[in-house]
Design an enzyme around this catalytic site. Structure first.
Site, PDB file in Angstrom:
ATOM      1  N   HIS A  32      -5.381   6.261  -7.796  1.00 40.05           N
ATOM      2  CA  HIS A  32      -4.048   6.584  -7.279  1.00 40.05           C
ATOM      3  C   HIS A  32      -3.204   7.280  -8.334  1.00 40.05           C
ATOM      4  O   HIS A  32      -3.330   7.007  -9.528  1.00 40.05           O
ATOM      5  CB  HIS A  32      -3.304   5.320  -6.841  1.00 40.05           C
ATOM      6  CG  HIS A  32      -3.774   4.769  -5.543  1.00 40.05           C
ATOM      7  ND1 HIS A  32      -3.542   5.377  -4.341  1.00 40.05           N
ATOM      8  CD2 HIS A  32      -4.487   3.654  -5.257  1.00 40.05           C
ATOM      9  CE1 HIS A  32      -4.083   4.668  -3.369  1.00 40.05           C
ATOM     10  NE2 HIS A  32      -4.675   3.627  -3.914  1.00 40.05           N
ATOM     11  N   HIS A  46      -3.392  -1.305  -1.729  1.00 36.43           N
ATOM     12  CA  HIS A  46      -3.456  -2.492  -2.582  1.00 36.43           C
ATOM     13  C   HIS A  46      -2.055  -2.847  -3.098  1.00 36.43           C
ATOM     14  O   HIS A  46      -1.663  -4.009  -3.086  1.00 36.43           O
ATOM     15  CB  HIS A  46      -4.396  -2.266  -3.765  1.00 36.43           C
ATOM     16  CG  HIS A  46      -5.829  -2.494  -3.455  1.00 36.43           C
ATOM     17  ND1 HIS A  46      -6.592  -1.580  -2.767  1.00 36.43           N
ATOM     18  CD2 HIS A  46      -6.650  -3.548  -3.743  1.00 36.43           C
ATOM     19  CE1 HIS A  46      -7.826  -2.052  -2.659  1.00 36.43           C
ATOM     20  NE2 HIS A  46      -7.888  -3.243  -3.236  1.00 36.43           N
TER      21      HIS A  46
END
Length: 171
Positions: free
Chosen positions: A147, A108
């Site tokens: 993440h 992303h």
């Protein structure tokens, strides 16, 4: 300890600091929307709109650059096989279900910085807005718990480098 262990230790500390923020619930809600804005299908819609409005070279740059970015991204994901925070840390669950198993690098974030770089080249007056959005995509991936910080830093570098290469080749 080797270098990767040291980086991981700092990453875990930074991640834990983010998760301990007082307004984490608000950041998580905002993070869902910001993260959604960096989903792949929206890039296809943007490319179609740009194509229809005459920005054909930009769309070609985006196609070439994303192909390069996705190849490198997949090689890194499969090569490093870094566990996501929910798998690496005891008693932690992420706030969303990630689309794949591994954490490094953040796709992303890579896509967002790729788009920010490309669009900034054609629309320089939007530079600050685009990079602010891209940075917030990276932060949202951390605050959503999918993440570690270095995943997003490397994602940002990956997207930026791939955009620069694609622009260098086609422009």
């Amino acid at each position: 300890m080797n270098l990767l262990q040291n980086i991981h230790a700092v990453d875990v500390l930074t991640f834990s600091w983010c998760m301990a923020r007082k307004h984490r619930a608000v950041l998580t809600r905002l993070g869902r929307a910001i993260s959604f804005s960096a989903d792949g299908p929206l890039y296809a819609v943007a490319a179609l709109l740009l194509w229809l409005t005459g920005y054909k070279v930009l769309v070609l740059v985006m196609v070439l650059g994303f192909l390069l970015e996705r190849i490198v991204y997949l090689v890194l994901k499969k090569g490093f096989k870094r566990n996501r925070p929910a798998d690496a840390l005891d008693n932690f669950s992420s706030f969303i279900i990630p689309s794949d198993q591994f954490s490094f690098p953040s796709g992303h974030t890579s896509g967002a910085f790729f788009m920010a770089y490309c669009l900034s080249e054609w629309f320089p007056s939007m530079n600050v807005i685009l990079y602010f959005w891209a940075a917030n995509v990276g932060l949202s991936r951390i605050f959503l718990g999918v993440h570690f910080p270095t995943d997003t830093v490397i994602g940002a570098l990956l997207g930026t480098i791939c955009a620069a290469i694609a622009i260098g080749i086609l422009v």
